[in-house]
Design a protein around this motif. Structure first.
Motif, PDB file in Angstrom:
ATOM      1  N   LYS A  29       0.833  -1.208   0.000  1.00  0.00           N
ATOM      2  CA  LYS A  29       0.000   0.000   0.000  1.00  0.00           C
ATOM      3  C   LYS A  29       0.864   1.252   0.000  1.00  0.00           C
ATOM      4  O   LYS A  29       0.563   2.240  -0.693  1.00  0.00           O
ATOM      5  CB  LYS A  29      -0.937  -0.007   1.202  1.00  0.00           C
ATOM      6  CG  LYS A  29      -1.883   1.187   1.250  1.00  0.00           C
ATOM      7  CD  LYS A  29      -2.811   1.104   2.453  1.00  0.00           C
ATOM      8  CE  LYS A  29      -3.736   2.317   2.510  1.00  0.00           C
ATOM      9  NZ  LYS A  29      -4.639   2.254   3.707  1.00  0.00           N
ATOM     10  N   ALA A  30       1.957   1.229   0.764  1.00  0.00           N
ATOM     11  CA  ALA A  30       2.834   2.401   0.839  1.00  0.00           C
ATOM     12  C   ALA A  30       3.552   2.638  -0.493  1.00  0.00           C
ATOM     13  O   ALA A  30       3.677   3.784  -0.942  1.00  0.00           O
ATOM     14  CB  ALA A  30       3.847   2.215   1.969  1.00  0.00           C
ATOM     15  N   VAL A  31       4.006   1.557  -1.121  1.00  0.00           N
ATOM     16  CA  VAL A  31       4.662   1.695  -2.430  1.00  0.00           C
ATOM     17  C   VAL A  31       3.708   2.335  -3.425  1.00  0.00           C
ATOM     18  O   VAL A  31       4.077   3.269  -4.155  1.00  0.00           O
ATOM     19  CB  VAL A  31       5.140   0.319  -2.941  1.00  0.00           C
ATOM     20  CG1 VAL A  31       5.651   0.422  -4.376  1.00  0.00           C
ATOM     21  CG2 VAL A  31       6.234  -0.248  -2.038  1.00  0.00           C
ATOM     22  N   ASP A  32       2.479   1.851  -3.453  1.00  0.00           N
ATOM     23  CA  ASP A  32       1.501   2.384  -4.397  1.00  0.00           C
ATOM     24  C   ASP A  32       1.134   3.836  -4.085  1.00  0.00           C
ATOM     25  O   ASP A  32       0.940   4.658  -4.995  1.00  0.00           O
ATOM     26  CB  ASP A  32       0.249   1.507  -4.416  1.00  0.00           C
ATOM     27  CG  ASP A  32       0.432   0.249  -5.242  1.00  0.00           C
ATOM     28  OD1 ASP A  32       1.466   0.121  -5.917  1.00  0.00           O
ATOM     29  OD2 ASP A  32      -0.465  -0.620  -5.222  1.00  0.00           O
ATOM     30  N   GLN A  33       1.030   4.170  -2.784  1.00  0.00           N
ATOM     31  CA  GLN A  33       0.711   5.550  -2.414  1.00  0.00           C
ATOM     32  C   GLN A  33       1.802   6.519  -2.873  1.00  0.00           C
ATOM     33  O   GLN A  33       1.507   7.624  -3.356  1.00  0.00           O
ATOM     34  CB  GLN A  33       0.530   5.659  -0.902  1.00  0.00           C
ATOM     35  CG  GLN A  33      -0.824   5.170  -0.406  1.00  0.00           C
ATOM     36  CD  GLN A  33      -0.968   5.375   1.088  1.00  0.00           C
ATOM     37  OE1 GLN A  33      -0.070   5.040   1.853  1.00  0.00           O
ATOM     38  NE2 GLN A  33      -2.095   5.927   1.495  1.00  0.00           N
ATOM     39  N   VAL A  34       3.057   6.104  -2.737  1.00  0.00           N
ATOM     40  CA  VAL A  34       4.158   6.971  -3.168  1.00  0.00           C
ATOM     41  C   VAL A  34       4.042   7.280  -4.656  1.00  0.00           C
ATOM     42  O   VAL A  34       4.199   8.433  -5.087  1.00  0.00           O
ATOM     43  CB  VAL A  34       5.517   6.302  -2.848  1.00  0.00           C
ATOM     44  CG1 VAL A  34       6.653   7.017  -3.582  1.00  0.00           C
ATOM     45  CG2 VAL A  34       5.771   6.302  -1.350  1.00  0.00           C
ATOM     46  N   MET A  35       3.733   6.248  -5.457  1.00  0.00           N
ATOM     47  CA  MET A  35       3.672   6.457  -6.907  1.00  0.00           C
ATOM     48  C   MET A  35       2.411   7.209  -7.326  1.00  0.00           C
ATOM     49  O   MET A  35       2.428   7.987  -8.287  1.00  0.00           O
ATOM     50  CB  MET A  35       3.764   5.107  -7.626  1.00  0.00           C
ATOM     51  CG  MET A  35       5.076   4.365  -7.377  1.00  0.00           C
ATOM     52  SD  MET A  35       6.537   5.368  -7.747  1.00  0.00           S
ATOM     53  CE  MET A  35       6.409   5.463  -9.529  1.00  0.00           C
ATOM     54  N   ARG A  36       1.313   6.999  -6.605  1.00  0.00           N
ATOM     55  CA  ARG A  36       0.082   7.720  -6.955  1.00  0.00           C
ATOM     56  C   ARG A  36       0.144   9.181  -6.511  1.00  0.00           C
ATOM     57  O   ARG A  36      -0.157  10.090  -7.278  1.00  0.00           O
ATOM     58  CB  ARG A  36      -1.136   7.042  -6.315  1.00  0.00           C
ATOM     59  CG  ARG A  36      -1.562   5.752  -6.983  1.00  0.00           C
ATOM     60  CD  ARG A  36      -2.926   5.268  -6.499  1.00  0.00           C
ATOM     61  NE  ARG A  36      -2.930   4.972  -5.063  1.00  0.00           N
ATOM     62  CZ  ARG A  36      -3.462   5.762  -4.135  1.00  0.00           C
ATOM     63  NH1 ARG A  36      -4.045   6.911  -4.484  1.00  0.00           N
ATOM     64  NH2 ARG A  36      -3.430   5.422  -2.857  1.00  0.00           N
ATOM     65  N   LEU A  37       0.525   9.396  -5.264  1.00  0.00           N
ATOM     66  CA  LEU A  37       0.476  10.745  -4.710  1.00  0.00           C
ATOM     67  C   LEU A  37       1.708  11.567  -5.067  1.00  0.00           C
ATOM     68  O   LEU A  37       1.629  12.789  -5.177  1.00  0.00           O
ATOM     69  CB  LEU A  37       0.324  10.676  -3.185  1.00  0.00           C
ATOM     70  CG  LEU A  37      -0.897   9.906  -2.675  1.00  0.00           C
ATOM     71  CD1 LEU A  37      -0.923   9.900  -1.150  1.00  0.00           C
ATOM     72  CD2 LEU A  37      -2.184  10.495  -3.225  1.00  0.00           C
ATOM     73  N   GLY A  38       2.833  10.902  -5.254  1.00  0.00           N
ATOM     74  CA  GLY A  38       4.059  11.628  -5.543  1.00  0.00           C
ATOM     75  C   GLY A  38       4.381  11.755  -7.018  1.00  0.00           C
ATOM     76  O   GLY A  38       5.025  12.713  -7.444  1.00  0.00           O
ATOM     77  N   MET A  39       3.936  10.765  -7.814  1.00  0.00           N
ATOM     78  CA  MET A  39       4.268  10.747  -9.241  1.00  0.00           C
ATOM     79  C   MET A  39       3.037  10.896 -10.138  1.00  0.00           C
ATOM     80  O   MET A  39       3.142  10.783 -11.355  1.00  0.00           O
ATOM     81  CB  MET A  39       4.990   9.435  -9.607  1.00  0.00           C
ATOM     82  CG  MET A  39       6.098   9.046  -8.653  1.00  0.00           C
ATOM     83  SD  MET A  39       7.369  10.312  -8.488  1.00  0.00           S
ATOM     84  CE  MET A  39       8.271   9.698  -7.064  1.00  0.00           C
ATOM     85  N   SER A  40       1.869  11.095  -9.516  1.00  0.00           N
ATOM     86  CA  SER A  40       0.601  11.290 -10.244  1.00  0.00           C
ATOM     87  C   SER A  40       0.220  10.103 -11.115  1.00  0.00           C
ATOM     88  O   SER A  40      -0.426  10.275 -12.149  1.00  0.00           O
ATOM     89  CB  SER A  40       0.668  12.574 -11.103  1.00  0.00           C
ATOM     90  OG  SER A  40       0.765  13.713 -10.285  1.00  0.00           O
ATOM     91  N   HIS A  41       0.622   8.896 -10.711  1.00  0.00           N
ATOM     92  CA  HIS A  41       0.161   7.709 -11.425  1.00  0.00           C
ATOM     93  C   HIS A  41      -1.291   7.440 -11.030  1.00  0.00           C
ATOM     94  O   HIS A  41      -1.627   7.508  -9.846  1.00  0.00           O
ATOM     95  CB  HIS A  41       1.026   6.498 -11.076  1.00  0.00           C
ATOM     96  CG  HIS A  41       2.399   6.555 -11.669  1.00  0.00           C
ATOM     97  ND1 HIS A  41       3.160   5.435 -11.905  1.00  0.00           N
ATOM     98  CD2 HIS A  41       3.155   7.609 -12.093  1.00  0.00           C
ATOM     99  CE1 HIS A  41       4.327   5.792 -12.436  1.00  0.00           C
ATOM    100  NE2 HIS A  41       4.336   7.103 -12.548  1.00  0.00           N
ATOM    101  N   PRO A  42      -2.168   7.143 -11.980  1.00  0.00           N
ATOM    102  CA  PRO A  42      -3.571   6.886 -11.636  1.00  0.00           C
ATOM    103  C   PRO A  42      -3.757   5.626 -10.795  1.00  0.00           C
ATOM    104  O   PRO A  42      -4.738   5.496 -10.066  1.00  0.00           O
ATOM    105  CB  PRO A  42      -4.260   6.741 -12.998  1.00  0.00           C
ATOM    106  CG  PRO A  42      -3.163   6.385 -13.943  1.00  0.00           C
ATOM    107  CD  PRO A  42      -1.928   7.072 -13.427  1.00  0.00           C
ATOM    108  N   MET A  43      -2.812   4.692 -10.887  1.00  0.00           N
ATOM    109  CA  MET A  43      -2.867   3.452 -10.128  1.00  0.00           C
ATOM    110  C   MET A  43      -1.447   3.076  -9.739  1.00  0.00           C
ATOM    111  O   MET A  43      -0.514   3.243 -10.527  1.00  0.00           O
ATOM    112  CB  MET A  43      -3.494   2.331 -10.994  1.00  0.00           C
ATOM    113  CG  MET A  43      -3.592   0.984 -10.304  1.00  0.00           C
ATOM    114  SD  MET A  43      -4.319  -0.287 -11.391  1.00  0.00           S
ATOM    115  CE  MET A  43      -6.024   0.260 -11.434  1.00  0.00           C
ATOM    116  N   GLY A  44      -1.273   2.604  -8.519  1.00  0.00           N
ATOM    117  CA  GLY A  44       0.052   2.190  -8.082  1.00  0.00           C
ATOM    118  C   GLY A  44       0.547   0.984  -8.857  1.00  0.00           C
ATOM    119  O   GLY A  44      -0.252   0.202  -9.382  1.00  0.00           O
ATOM    120  N   PRO A  45       1.875   0.783  -8.946  1.00  0.00           N
ATOM    121  CA  PRO A  45       2.420  -0.306  -9.760  1.00  0.00           C
ATOM    122  C   PRO A  45       2.021  -1.695  -9.290  1.00  0.00           C
ATOM    123  O   PRO A  45       1.865  -2.596 -10.112  1.00  0.00           O
ATOM    124  CB  PRO A  45       3.937  -0.094  -9.670  1.00  0.00           C
ATOM    125  CG  PRO A  45       4.146   0.743  -8.453  1.00  0.00           C
ATOM    126  CD  PRO A  45       2.932   1.610  -8.346  1.00  0.00           C
TER     127      PRO A  45
END
Length: 286
Positions: free
Chosen positions: A215-231
């Protein structure tokens, strides 16, 4: 070489991608033959299409009449007849080279000489698939994104022998599907997965090495990199077995250790934790 206008499309494989491709083609007005090795698999694919269309109706993007018309353009098949009329086949079987090569050999034998053979492969070599046929100039890659009815991109992959005429026709077809075709050359992973899968694999390594929870990995990519879905959520959507197969193709194709699949990815696939389709991957699904 003459290329006939496309009227009937055979989709070989009624799974997640095949059913999405069949739905998209039927929504665009084409007659569609949806094939799989059993009628149970075909029926499952048809039910997937029906549920998807129902969501379009519920959101006001389609009428009930349009839903019925779309379903009426799709015919399910568990057997193929020699010379059955079709102008295009889109293969969408699991991402295993030997399986796809066997399918292409069968299609080459059964389809009329003018039929174009396209593969929805996400990483495997189009040139090698074409070499299994007597029509390499009519073999091309059409890599759709998941979910097919929603995602706008289609990677168009030219094999070594793919003709300009076939390439132009398939790009025009993708546009009729309401998609944006992007032409790339034949190389491991093409463009999309050569970039995407190493990112997913590195996200898996972050979990494997205890850097962070999924969950934390996905949050970093969604909230920090504006990815619509975490990897990791995206990997679950794609299917962890498919992600592993693509990473293995990249590793073998380039011979570079940077593409080595994470051991945790291998372990999840061995356990049958393949993501959404099995109810468990990096997350648990109902």
């Amino acid at each position: 070489m003459s290329v006939q206008p496309i009227q009937t499309i055979l989709v070989a494989g009624a799974g997640q991608m095949g059913s999405g491709i069949a739905q998209t083609a039927a929504m665009s007005g084409f007659a569609v033959l949806l094939h799989d090795t059993s009628m149970q698999a075909v029926d499952t694919g048809m039910e997937t299409i029906r549920r998807s269309l129902e969501r379009f109706v519920s959101k006001g993007k389609m009428t009930r009449e349009q839903l019925n018309d779309t379903l009426g353009r799709i015919t399910g098949l568990s057997e193929l007849a020699l010379g059955q009329p079709m102008e295009l086949v889109i293969e969408a079987v699991p991402e295993r080279l030997e399986l796809k090569k066997a399918v292409f050999q069968t299609l080459d034998r059964l389809c009329p000489p003018h039929t174009i053979l396209a593969s929805n492969t996400s990483s495997l070599p189009i040139t090698e698939l074409a070499s299994c046929t007597n029509r390499p100039e009519r073999v091309i890659g059409m890599h759709f994104m998941n979910p097919v009815p929603v995602m706008p991109l289609v990677e168009i992959i030219r094999g070594l022998a793919t003709s300009d005429e076939v390439c132009d026709m398939i790009k025009a077809l993708a546009e009729r599907f309401g998609k944006t075709p992007v032409e790339v050359n034949d190389a491991p992973g093409f463009v999309s997965n050569r970039i995407l899968m190493p990112m997913i694999n590195e996200a898996v390594y972050a979990v494997y090495e205890g850097v962070a929870e999924p969950k934390a990995v996905d949050q970093v990519m969604r909230l920090g990199m504006s990815h619509p879905m975490g990897p990791l959520a995206l990997a679950d959507l794609i299917g962890l077995d498919t992600c592993l197969a693509i990473m293995e193709t990249l590793c073998q194709g380039f011979g570079d250790s940077k593409y080595r699949p994470c051991p945790l990815l291998r372990k999840y696939v061995a356990a049958g934790w393949l993501g959404r389709k099995t109810g468990r991957g990096f997350y648990v699904y109902e």
